[in-house]
Write a protein that holds these residues in place. Structure first.
Motif, PDB file in Angstrom:
ATOM      1  N   THR A  28      12.248 107.506 -81.431  1.00 54.71           N
ATOM      2  CA  THR A  28      10.760 108.633 -80.567  1.00 54.71           C
ATOM      3  C   THR A  28       9.166 108.561 -79.821  1.00 54.71           C
ATOM      4  N   PHE A  29       9.595 107.005 -79.280  1.00 54.63           N
ATOM      5  CA  PHE A  29       8.686 106.737 -78.379  1.00 54.63           C
ATOM      6  C   PHE A  29       8.746 107.725 -76.995  1.00 54.63           C
ATOM      7  N   LEU A  30      10.382 107.590 -76.515  1.00 55.39           N
ATOM      8  CA  LEU A  30      10.811 108.307 -75.475  1.00 55.39           C
ATOM      9  C   LEU A  30      10.120 109.422 -75.484  1.00 55.39           C
ATOM     10  N   SER A  31      10.804 109.862 -76.444  1.00 52.24           N
ATOM     11  CA  SER A  31      10.284 111.739 -77.112  1.00 52.24           C
ATOM     12  C   SER A  31       9.217 112.108 -76.948  1.00 52.24           C
ATOM     13  N   CYS A  32       8.492 111.154 -77.070  1.00 54.32           N
ATOM     14  CA  CYS A  32       6.420 111.292 -77.051  1.00 54.32           C
ATOM     15  C   CYS A  32       5.713 111.253 -75.138  1.00 54.32           C
ATOM     16  N   LEU A  33       7.020 110.290 -74.798  1.00 56.98           N
ATOM     17  CA  LEU A  33       7.006 110.491 -72.784  1.00 56.98           C
ATOM     18  C   LEU A  33       7.573 110.946 -72.377  1.00 56.98           C
ATOM     19  N   ALA A  34       8.828 111.589 -73.032  1.00 53.09           N
ATOM     20  CA  ALA A  34       9.198 113.023 -72.143  1.00 53.09           C
ATOM     21  C   ALA A  34       7.504 113.935 -72.391  1.00 53.09           C
ATOM     22  N   LEU A  35       7.720 114.206 -73.399  1.00 55.88           N
ATOM     23  CA  LEU A  35       6.773 115.395 -73.995  1.00 55.88           C
ATOM     24  C   LEU A  35       5.760 115.345 -72.639  1.00 55.88           C
ATOM     25  N   HIS A  36       4.678 113.562 -72.693  1.00 59.47           N
ATOM     26  CA  HIS A  36       3.047 114.286 -71.814  1.00 59.47           C
ATOM     27  C   HIS A  36       3.680 113.450 -70.912  1.00 59.47           C
ATOM     28  N   GLN A  37       5.298 113.528 -69.951  1.00 63.46           N
ATOM     29  CA  GLN A  37       4.825 113.451 -69.446  1.00 63.46           C
ATOM     30  C   GLN A  37       4.862 111.369 -68.540  1.00 63.46           C
ATOM     31  N   ASN A  38       5.921 111.375 -69.422  1.00 58.82           N
ATOM     32  CA  ASN A  38       5.256 109.845 -68.949  1.00 58.82           C
ATOM     33  C   ASN A  38       4.289 108.814 -68.720  1.00 58.82           C
ATOM     34  N   LYS A  39       3.540 109.665 -70.112  1.00 57.02           N
ATOM     35  CA  LYS A  39       2.130 109.275 -69.671  1.00 57.02           C
ATOM     36  C   LYS A  39       1.935 108.092 -70.562  1.00 57.02           C
ATOM     37  N   ASP A  40       1.607 106.675 -70.441  1.00 59.30           N
ATOM     38  CA  ASP A  40       1.791 105.996 -71.066  1.00 59.30           C
ATOM     39  C   ASP A  40       0.904 105.773 -72.207  1.00 59.30           C
ATOM     40  N   ASP A  41      -0.447 106.521 -72.085  1.00 60.54           N
ATOM     41  CA  ASP A  41      -1.686 105.970 -73.002  1.00 60.54           C
ATOM     42  C   ASP A  41      -1.861 107.300 -73.800  1.00 60.54           C
ATOM     43  N   LYS A  42      -1.205 108.107 -73.873  1.00 59.53           N
ATOM     44  CA  LYS A  42      -0.859 108.848 -75.523  1.00 59.53           C
ATOM     45  C   LYS A  42       0.256 108.908 -75.855  1.00 59.53           C
ATOM     46  N   CYS A  43       0.739 107.373 -75.421  1.00 60.63           N
ATOM     47  CA  CYS A  43       1.837 107.625 -77.252  1.00 60.63           C
ATOM     48  C   CYS A  43       1.606 105.839 -77.454  1.00 60.63           C
ATOM     49  N   SER A  44       0.628 105.935 -77.124  1.00 65.56           N
ATOM     50  CA  SER A  44      -0.071 104.320 -77.649  1.00 65.56           C
ATOM     51  C   SER A  44       0.503 103.990 -79.471  1.00 65.56           C
ATOM     52  N   ARG A  45       0.304 104.662 -80.124  1.00 59.48           N
ATOM     53  CA  ARG A  45       0.801 104.499 -81.408  1.00 59.48           C
ATOM     54  C   ARG A  45       2.309 104.686 -81.939  1.00 59.48           C
ATOM     55  N   GLN A  46       3.202 105.458 -81.381  1.00 59.54           N
ATOM     56  CA  GLN A  46       4.342 104.570 -81.101  1.00 59.54           C
ATOM     57  C   GLN A  46       4.899 103.587 -80.329  1.00 59.54           C
ATOM     58  N   LYS A  47       4.397 103.811 -79.240  1.00 63.05           N
ATOM     59  CA  LYS A  47       4.432 102.127 -78.250  1.00 63.05           C
ATOM     60  C   LYS A  47       4.318 101.142 -79.068  1.00 63.05           C
ATOM     61  N   SER A  48       3.061 100.929 -80.191  1.00 67.00           N
ATOM     62  CA  SER A  48       2.323  99.685 -80.857  1.00 67.00           C
ATOM     63  C   SER A  48       3.460  99.864 -81.910  1.00 67.00           C
ATOM     64  N   LEU A  49       4.397 100.500 -82.936  1.00 66.48           N
ATOM     65  CA  LEU A  49       5.501 100.690 -83.700  1.00 66.48           C
ATOM     66  C   LEU A  49       6.705 100.300 -83.323  1.00 66.48           C
ATOM     67  N   LEU A  50       7.410 100.507 -81.723  1.00 65.57           N
ATOM     68  CA  LEU A  50       7.703 100.200 -81.611  1.00 65.57           C
ATOM     69  C   LEU A  50       8.220  98.178 -81.394  1.00 65.57           C
ATOM     70  N   SER A  51       7.106  98.050 -80.527  1.00 67.44           N
ATOM     71  CA  SER A  51       6.751  97.141 -80.080  1.00 67.44           C
ATOM     72  C   SER A  51       7.057  96.169 -81.729  1.00 67.44           C
ATOM     73  N   ALA A  52       5.438  96.668 -82.643  1.00 65.88           N
ATOM     74  CA  ALA A  52       6.156  95.849 -83.568  1.00 65.88           C
ATOM     75  C   ALA A  52       7.639  95.517 -84.756  1.00 65.88           C
ATOM     76  N   CYS A  53       8.488  96.702 -84.108  1.00 64.84           N
ATOM     77  CA  CYS A  53      10.319  96.074 -84.567  1.00 64.84           C
ATOM     78  C   CYS A  53      10.426  95.497 -83.755  1.00 64.84           C
ATOM     79  N   MET A  54      10.471  95.629 -82.873  1.00 62.94           N
ATOM     80  CA  MET A  54      11.239  94.708 -81.658  1.00 62.94           C
ATOM     81  C   MET A  54      10.865  93.314 -82.222  1.00 62.94           C
ATOM     82  N   GLU A  55       9.347  92.948 -81.894  1.00 66.10           N
ATOM     83  CA  GLU A  55       9.419  91.431 -82.746  1.00 66.10           C
ATOM     84  C   GLU A  55       9.950  90.903 -83.747  1.00 66.10           C
ATOM     85  N   ALA A  56       9.668  91.915 -85.047  1.00 61.20           N
ATOM     86  CA  ALA A  56      10.446  91.168 -86.248  1.00 61.20           C
ATOM     87  C   ALA A  56      11.475  90.930 -85.875  1.00 61.20           C
ATOM     88  N   GLN A  57      12.690  91.504 -84.856  1.00 56.66           N
ATOM     89  CA  GLN A  57      13.603  91.435 -84.557  1.00 56.66           C
ATOM     90  C   GLN A  57      14.087  90.214 -84.054  1.00 56.66           C
TER      91      GLN A  57
END
Length: 80
Positions: A28-57
C-alpha cells in the motif's frame, strides 16, 4: 558439497511467503508513492503504518529456532 542422498530436506523457499507480515502495508505504501509521483509527504499515513509494523517485527523477544533442515537432520540421526 551437497546433501547426502536419502536424507530429509525441505526447500525453505517454498515456505518463504508464510513469514511476510508487513507485505500488505509495504504494497500500500509503494502504491501510494507510485500514485503521487514519489512524494513522501502525501503518503505519511501508509508510511507510519509500515513503520509500526516493521518495529513490531524487530522485537528482541523472538527466539531463533534454527533452520528446519537442521532439525530434520537431528531427528533423522535419532531415528537410526
Amino acid at each position: 558439497m551437497g546433501r547426502k542422498p536419502g536424507t530429509l530436506y525441505i526447500d525453505p523457499k517454498k515456505f518463504g511467503s508464510l513469514q511476510k507480515p508487513c507485505a500488505k502495508d509495504m504494497i500500500t505504501f509503494l502504491s501510494c508513492l507510485a500514485l503521487h509521483q514519489n512524494k513522501d509527504d502525501k503518503c505519511s499515513r501508509q508510511k507510519s503504518l509500515l513503520s509500526a509494523c516493521m518495529e513490531a517485527q524487530t522485537g528482541s523477544n523472538r527466539k531463533s529456532w534454527g533452520s528446519i533442515n537442521f532439525h530434520l537432520q537431528r531427528l533423522n540421526r535419532g531415528r537410526k
